[in-house]
Structure formats: structure tokens, C-alpha cells
Motif scaffolding. Structure first.
Motif, mmCIF file in Angstrom:
data_model
loop_
_atom_site.group_PDB
_atom_site.id
_atom_site.type_symbol
_atom_site.label_atom_id
_atom_site.label_comp_id
_atom_site.label_asym_id
_atom_site.label_seq_id
_atom_site.Cartn_x
_atom_site.Cartn_y
_atom_site.Cartn_z
ATOM 1 N N PHE A 185 4.490 -11.023 20.875
ATOM 2 C CA PHE A 185 5.489 -10.637 19.878
ATOM 3 C C PHE A 185 5.034 -11.031 18.475
ATOM 4 C CE2 PHE A 185 9.447 -9.417 18.209
ATOM 5 C CZ PHE A 185 9.815 -10.372 17.277
ATOM 6 N N GLU A 186 4.484 -12.229 18.326
ATOM 7 C CA GLU A 186 3.984 -12.687 17.022
ATOM 8 C C GLU A 186 2.846 -11.800 16.537
ATOM 9 O OE1 GLU A 186 4.803 -15.121 14.733
ATOM 10 O OE2 GLU A 186 6.656 -15.204 15.887
ATOM 11 N N GLN A 187 1.945 -11.432 17.441
ATOM 12 C CA GLN A 187 0.833 -10.562 17.057
ATOM 13 C C GLN A 187 1.351 -9.184 16.646
ATOM 14 O OE1 GLN A 187 -1.635 -10.770 20.546
ATOM 15 N NE2 GLN A 187 -2.859 -12.454 19.725
ATOM 16 N N ALA A 188 2.324 -8.661 17.379
ATOM 17 C CA ALA A 188 2.894 -7.363 17.037
ATOM 18 C C ALA A 188 3.595 -7.427 15.683
ATOM 19 C CB ALA A 188 3.877 -6.912 18.125
ATOM 20 N N ARG A 189 4.289 -8.502 15.424
ATOM 21 C CA ARG A 189 4.991 -8.669 14.144
ATOM 22 C C ARG A 189 3.993 -8.732 12.996
ATOM 23 N NH1 ARG A 189 6.779 -12.587 10.623
ATOM 24 N NH2 ARG A 189 5.713 -14.225 11.726
ATOM 25 N N LYS A 190 2.915 -9.496 13.185
ATOM 26 C CA LYS A 190 1.897 -9.602 12.139
ATOM 27 C C LYS A 190 1.220 -8.257 11.901
ATOM 28 C CE LYS A 190 0.876 -14.499 12.738
ATOM 29 N NZ LYS A 190 -0.088 -15.496 13.200
ATOM 30 N N LEU A 191 0.913 -7.539 12.978
ATOM 31 C CA LEU A 191 0.284 -6.229 12.849
ATOM 32 C C LEU A 191 1.201 -5.259 12.118
ATOM 33 C CD1 LEU A 191 -2.082 -4.358 13.485
ATOM 34 C CD2 LEU A 191 -0.981 -3.833 15.663
ATOM 35 N N LEU A 192 2.470 -5.291 12.440
ATOM 36 C CA LEU A 192 3.432 -4.422 11.770
ATOM 37 C C LEU A 192 3.517 -4.769 10.283
ATOM 38 C CD1 LEU A 192 5.630 -2.253 11.872
ATOM 39 C CD2 LEU A 192 7.266 -4.077 12.349
ATOM 40 N N PHE A 193 3.577 -6.036 9.971
ATOM 41 C CA PHE A 193 3.653 -6.470 8.567
ATOM 42 C C PHE A 193 2.405 -6.032 7.806
ATOM 43 C CE2 PHE A 193 5.153 -8.755 5.050
ATOM 44 C CZ PHE A 193 4.072 -9.389 4.459
ATOM 45 N N ILE A 194 1.241 -6.207 8.404
ATOM 46 C CA ILE A 194 -0.003 -5.812 7.748
ATOM 47 C C ILE A 194 -0.045 -4.300 7.547
ATOM 48 C CG2 ILE A 194 -2.512 -5.638 8.086
ATOM 49 C CD1 ILE A 194 -2.319 -8.432 9.442
ATOM 50 N N THR A 195 0.377 -3.544 8.555
ATOM 51 C CA THR A 195 0.374 -2.093 8.461
ATOM 52 C C THR A 195 1.302 -1.610 7.356
ATOM 53 O OG1 THR A 195 -0.099 -1.939 10.825
ATOM 54 C CG2 THR A 195 0.759 0.047 9.760
ATOM 55 N N ILE A 196 2.514 -2.136 7.327
ATOM 56 C CA ILE A 196 3.474 -1.724 6.306
ATOM 57 C C ILE A 196 2.983 -2.121 4.922
ATOM 58 C CG2 ILE A 196 5.807 -2.136 5.422
ATOM 59 C CD1 ILE A 196 6.739 -2.279 8.343
ATOM 60 N N THR A 197 2.462 -3.324 4.793
ATOM 61 C CA THR A 197 1.958 -3.784 3.502
ATOM 62 C C THR A 197 0.801 -2.911 3.034
ATOM 63 O OG1 THR A 197 2.628 -6.048 4.028
ATOM 64 C CG2 THR A 197 1.033 -5.761 2.246
ATOM 65 N N LEU A 198 -0.138 -2.610 3.934
ATOM 66 C CA LEU A 198 -1.270 -1.758 3.582
ATOM 67 C C LEU A 198 -0.796 -0.381 3.156
ATOM 68 C CD1 LEU A 198 -4.326 -1.451 3.399
ATOM 69 C CD2 LEU A 198 -4.332 -0.765 5.798
ATOM 70 N N MET A 254 14.571 -8.227 10.296
ATOM 71 C CA MET A 254 14.425 -7.578 11.593
ATOM 72 C C MET A 254 14.010 -8.573 12.669
ATOM 73 S SD MET A 254 12.292 -4.137 12.415
ATOM 74 C CE MET A 254 10.684 -4.883 12.311
ATOM 75 N N THR A 255 13.145 -9.517 12.322
ATOM 76 C CA THR A 255 12.644 -10.463 13.322
ATOM 77 C C THR A 255 13.438 -11.763 13.356
ATOM 78 O OG1 THR A 255 11.064 -11.404 11.749
ATOM 79 C CG2 THR A 255 10.287 -9.575 13.138
ATOM 80 N N GLY A 256 14.301 -11.968 12.351
ATOM 81 C CA GLY A 256 15.070 -13.201 12.287
ATOM 82 C C GLY A 256 14.283 -14.371 11.722
ATOM 83 N N ASN A 257 13.150 -14.092 11.104
ATOM 84 C CA ASN A 257 12.291 -15.136 10.542
ATOM 85 C C ASN A 257 12.801 -15.478 9.138
ATOM 86 O OD1 ASN A 257 10.229 -16.610 9.293
ATOM 87 N ND2 ASN A 257 8.641 -15.592 10.497
ATOM 88 N N THR A 258 13.405 -16.644 9.003
ATOM 89 C CA THR A 258 13.994 -17.036 7.717
ATOM 90 C C THR A 258 12.928 -17.289 6.653
ATOM 91 O OG1 THR A 258 14.084 -19.342 8.457
ATOM 92 C CG2 THR A 258 16.068 -18.000 8.756
ATOM 93 N N LYS A 259 11.731 -17.687 7.063
ATOM 94 C CA LYS A 259 10.651 -17.904 6.087
ATOM 95 C C LYS A 259 10.276 -16.586 5.415
ATOM 96 C CE LYS A 259 5.996 -19.695 5.517
ATOM 97 N NZ LYS A 259 4.799 -20.181 6.165
#
Length: 160
Positions: A4-17, A131-136
């Protein structure tokens, strides 16, 4: 959990790119001959009629939202968390596209390019955090949006 963490990071990188390339294209940093234009981003270069181009961006945002809602609904019906997650991600992308178009409509492109990029980055990070509930991610996204507002204020002072 690691997946899940890897998918979240990949999604963030994709959207940012995606938004970095889109912003660079919108501000003329990428031209028709660049590698990024061959990836399908060249259609984002505005034609001489700016109004039609902004309308197209809103239309893409609406279609992405519909696509996301459809995929999420299918995921809910099938009980497939991957489809549910990807549907929500597309809806977030749609919201960011809409905000981007709103920002483009209200700002001068030349003097405010950094503020726009920072605001897009902040909204994307906050949306992913929501979406992920990550407060940071949520708080970092809000901080980047505040930085964007500060840059806009500086541009307002420069303009007067």
C-alpha cells in the motif's frame, strides 16, 4: 502494508510528474519537438484562442471525474479495492485539474509561475493525504499552498 505504501508513493510521483510536465508545457518550457510532447502532452500547448484551451482543460477535468466515479463504482460493485482506489485517484486528479484551471484563469502566467506550481503541488499532496488519511501529507500540502499565497502576495506588491 508495504504494498500500500509503495502504491501510494507511486501514485504521488505519477500525479506530481503529470502536473510538473503540464505546468512546464503551459508556461512554454516544453515545445513541440521535446520528448515530453511525444508522450501526448503537446496537445496541452494553448492554441491562439486561449478561451478554447481553458474550456478544454475544464472538459478534461470533468471527464476524468466521471471516469473516476465510474471506476470507483465498478470497484465497489466487484469488491475490488484496486479499482476503488484508482477511481478515487482519478477523482482527486480531476479536482486538481479544476483548481489548476481556476488558478490559470485568475493569474498572470509569467510572474506567478512558481506560485502556481507550488499551489498545484500543495493541492496534490493535500488531496493524496486526505485520500490516504496521512496527516503529514495533508499538513505539508497546506503549507505549500500557504507558501504559494505568500508568493502571490509578493507578486501583487511587485505589480503595484
Amino acid at each position: 502494508m508495504i504494498l500500500f505504501e509503495q502504491a501510494r508513493k507511486l501514485l504521488f510521483i505519477t500525479i506530481t510528474l503529470f502536473f510538473v510536465i503540464s505546468t512546464a508545457t503551459a508556461f512554454g518550457a516544453i515545445d513541440e519537438t521535446s520528448y515530453a510532447s511525444k508522450l501526448g502532452v503537446s496537445s496541452m500547448n494553448p492554441p491562439s484562442n486561449q478561451i478554447a484551451w481553458w474550456g478544454e482543460g475544464k472538459a478534461k477535468a470533468v471527464s476524468k471525474n466521471i471516469e473516476g466515479k465510474t471506476q470507483e463504482t465498478i470497484g465497489n460493485m466487484k469488491g475490488d479495492p484496486k479499482d476503488q482506489f484508482m477511481g478515487k485517484a482519478k477523482q482527486v486528479e480531476s479536482k486538481v485539474r479544476n483548481k489548476t484551471e481556476d488558478i490559470k484563469d485568475s493569474m498572470s502566467l509569467k510572474g506567478r509561475a512558481q506560485a502556481v506550481a507550488k499551489n498545484i503541488e500543495g493541492k496534490t499532496q493535500e488531496a493524496i493525504g486526505n485520500m490516504t488519511g496521512n496527516t503529514k501529507d495533508q499538513s505539508m500540502g497546506k503549507a505549500k499552498q500557504l507558501e504559494s499565497q505568500a508568493r502571490n502576495t509578493v507578486e501583487d506588491v511587485k505589480g503595484n
